[in-house]
Design a protein around this motif. Structure first.
Motif, short mmCIF file in Angstrom:
data_model
loop_
_atom_site.label_atom_id
_atom_site.label_comp_id
_atom_site.label_asym_id
_atom_site.label_seq_id
_atom_site.Cartn_x
_atom_site.Cartn_y
_atom_site.Cartn_z
N LEU A 176 0.80 -1.22 0.00
CA LEU A 176 0.00 0.00 0.00
C LEU A 176 0.83 1.27 0.00
O LEU A 176 0.28 2.36 0.02
N GLY A 177 2.13 1.12 -0.01
CA GLY A 177 2.97 2.30 -0.06
C GLY A 177 3.13 3.02 1.26
O GLY A 177 3.38 4.24 1.28
N VAL A 178 2.98 2.31 2.38
CA VAL A 178 3.27 2.93 3.67
C VAL A 178 4.72 3.38 3.65
O VAL A 178 5.61 2.58 3.36
N PRO A 179 5.01 4.65 3.95
CA PRO A 179 6.37 5.17 3.80
C PRO A 179 7.43 4.34 4.52
O PRO A 179 8.47 4.03 3.97
N TRP A 180 7.19 4.00 5.76
CA TRP A 180 8.10 3.08 6.45
C TRP A 180 7.43 2.47 7.66
O TRP A 180 6.44 2.96 8.15
N MET A 181 7.99 1.36 8.08
CA MET A 181 7.40 0.63 9.20
C MET A 181 8.48 0.01 10.05
O MET A 181 9.64 -0.16 9.62
N ALA A 182 8.11 -0.35 11.26
CA ALA A 182 9.03 -0.99 12.18
C ALA A 182 8.24 -1.88 13.12
O ALA A 182 7.03 -1.72 13.29
N ALA A 183 8.93 -2.85 13.72
CA ALA A 183 8.31 -3.77 14.66
C ALA A 183 8.60 -3.34 16.08
O ALA A 183 9.64 -2.73 16.37
N VAL A 184 7.67 -3.66 16.98
CA VAL A 184 7.85 -3.44 18.41
C VAL A 184 7.62 -4.77 19.12
O VAL A 184 6.55 -5.37 18.99
N GLY A 185 8.62 -5.22 19.85
CA GLY A 185 8.45 -6.42 20.67
C GLY A 185 7.94 -6.00 22.03
O GLY A 185 8.57 -5.20 22.72
N ASN A 186 6.79 -6.54 22.42
CA ASN A 186 6.16 -6.08 23.66
C ASN A 186 6.07 -7.20 24.69
O ASN A 186 6.07 -8.37 24.36
N LYS A 187 6.00 -6.79 25.96
CA LYS A 187 5.83 -7.68 27.11
C LYS A 187 6.93 -8.73 27.19
O LYS A 187 6.67 -9.91 27.44
N ALA A 188 8.18 -8.29 26.98
CA ALA A 188 9.32 -9.21 27.05
C ALA A 188 9.56 -9.64 28.50
O ALA A 188 9.65 -8.81 29.39
N ARG A 189 9.66 -10.94 28.70
CA ARG A 189 9.89 -11.49 30.04
C ARG A 189 11.15 -12.35 30.11
O ARG A 189 11.86 -12.33 31.10
N LEU A 190 11.40 -13.11 29.05
CA LEU A 190 12.50 -14.07 29.07
C LEU A 190 13.80 -13.43 28.59
O LEU A 190 13.79 -12.44 27.85
N ALA A 241 13.24 4.80 22.89
CA ALA A 241 13.92 4.29 21.70
C ALA A 241 12.96 4.19 20.52
O ALA A 241 13.33 4.48 19.37
N ILE A 242 11.71 3.79 20.80
CA ILE A 242 10.71 3.72 19.73
C ILE A 242 10.46 5.10 19.15
O ILE A 242 10.44 5.29 17.93
N VAL A 243 10.28 6.08 20.01
CA VAL A 243 10.01 7.44 19.55
C VAL A 243 11.22 8.02 18.81
O VAL A 243 11.07 8.73 17.82
N ASP A 244 12.42 7.68 19.28
CA ASP A 244 13.63 8.12 18.57
C ASP A 244 13.62 7.62 17.13
O ASP A 244 13.92 8.36 16.19
N MET A 245 13.28 6.33 16.95
CA MET A 245 13.27 5.77 15.60
C MET A 245 12.18 6.41 14.75
O MET A 245 12.39 6.73 13.58
N VAL A 246 11.00 6.59 15.34
CA VAL A 246 9.90 7.22 14.61
C VAL A 246 10.29 8.64 14.19
O VAL A 246 10.03 9.07 13.06
N THR A 247 10.92 9.36 15.09
CA THR A 247 11.28 10.75 14.83
C THR A 247 12.33 10.88 13.74
O THR A 247 12.29 11.79 12.90
N THR A 248 13.29 9.96 13.73
CA THR A 248 14.37 10.05 12.75
C THR A 248 14.07 9.30 11.46
O THR A 248 14.81 9.40 10.48
N GLY A 249 12.95 8.54 11.45
CA GLY A 249 12.53 7.87 10.22
C GLY A 249 13.45 6.79 9.75
O GLY A 249 13.73 6.66 8.55
#
Length: 253
Positions: A176-190, A241-249
């Motif tokens: 769909l032409g989303v300019p860019w994307m990234a993954a977020v790993g959530n609720k890490a325990r191990l 760190a997530i916001v840093d990546m979003v901000t810098t693209g």
């Protein structure tokens, strides 16, 4: 900047949406958050009482989808009428609310870029964070909600079902032409969760924006229906760190 957060139900995408929105506020940005879930609760994570969220007026379907025409109200009027100020400093809008039992399909509401809601995301705040309902229907329409975003965050847990769902979302979004994307790993325990998330993100050719640790304070806040915050240093660092990546693209293009 328009940021969309997607993920399978239970991955914590609404919590991530709330934490990321608050981090932008902490950095001095004005933030408009939009909850597109038919049964919205982003406002609760941002500090509103559950009854206030339940009673709040949702953006009418015609305005959200563009069917009523893009100029029925101005973007400022839309936010003034339907926006809710939250204790977090984020203004939240509810869209695509289910008004009848069993009501689920909101494809039309995600399909049109010509709506005043989309215009409000672009004009009424420095940052717009869209908490997107589960499913791929809203991804399938050309020029729909996600194709209008600057960044897509795909939230996943360290389970096989979660990463498979994330992979399908990435594959569709890429068409769909989303300019860019990234993954977020959530609720890490191990101890090896970080490695697992990095491996899965690499397998789908998207960078890992951050690994968010499981935090009991987040769980307690959610159970109590109060503002979810980055109370621990580990959680603050991960969200930062997530916001840093979003901000810098620096996502996948």
């Amino acid at each position: 900047m328009k940021l969309a957060v997607v993920g399978k139900t239970g991955t914590g995408k609404t919590t991530i949406s709330a934490l990321v929105a608050q981090e932008f506020v902490r950095r001095g940005r004005s933030v408009l958050a939009v909850d597109t879930d038919p049964y919205p609760n982003l406002g609760v994570s941002l500090g509103l009482d559950a009854e206030v969220v339940r009673a709040a007026s949702a953006v009418p379907r015609g305005l959200a989808s563009g069917v009523a025409g893009p100029y029925m109200v101005t973007t400022a009027e839309l936010v003034a009428q339907y926006g809710l100020a939250t204790p977090s400093g984020v203004t939240v809008l509810h869209a695509m609310r289910a008004e009848l039992p069993g009501q689920r399909c909101f494809c039309l509401g995600h399909a049109s870029p010509g709506s005043v809601l989309v215009a409000a995301l672009e004009d009424e705040a420095d940052v717009a964070v869209v908490d997107v309902e589960e499913g791929l229907e809203h991804l399938s329409a050309d020029h729909g909600t996600l194709s209008r975003t600057d960044c897509l965050l795909v939230v996943m847990e360290s389970t096989r079902k979660s990463v498979l769902s994330a992979g399908r979302t990435v594959a569709v979004a890429q068409t769909l032409g989303v300019p860019w994307m990234a993954a977020v790993g959530n609720k890490a325990r191990l101890a090896d969760d970080g490695e697992f998330f990095a491996s899965e993100a690499a397998a789908h050719e998207v960078p890992l924006a951050g690994v968010v640790p499981y935090d009991t304070e987040v769980v307690e806040a959610d159970r109590a229906g109060r503002l979810v915050t980055s109370a621990s240093s580990g959680l603050r660092d991960a969200v930062g760190a997530i916001v840093d990546m979003v901000t810098t693209g620096r996502g996948a293009r």
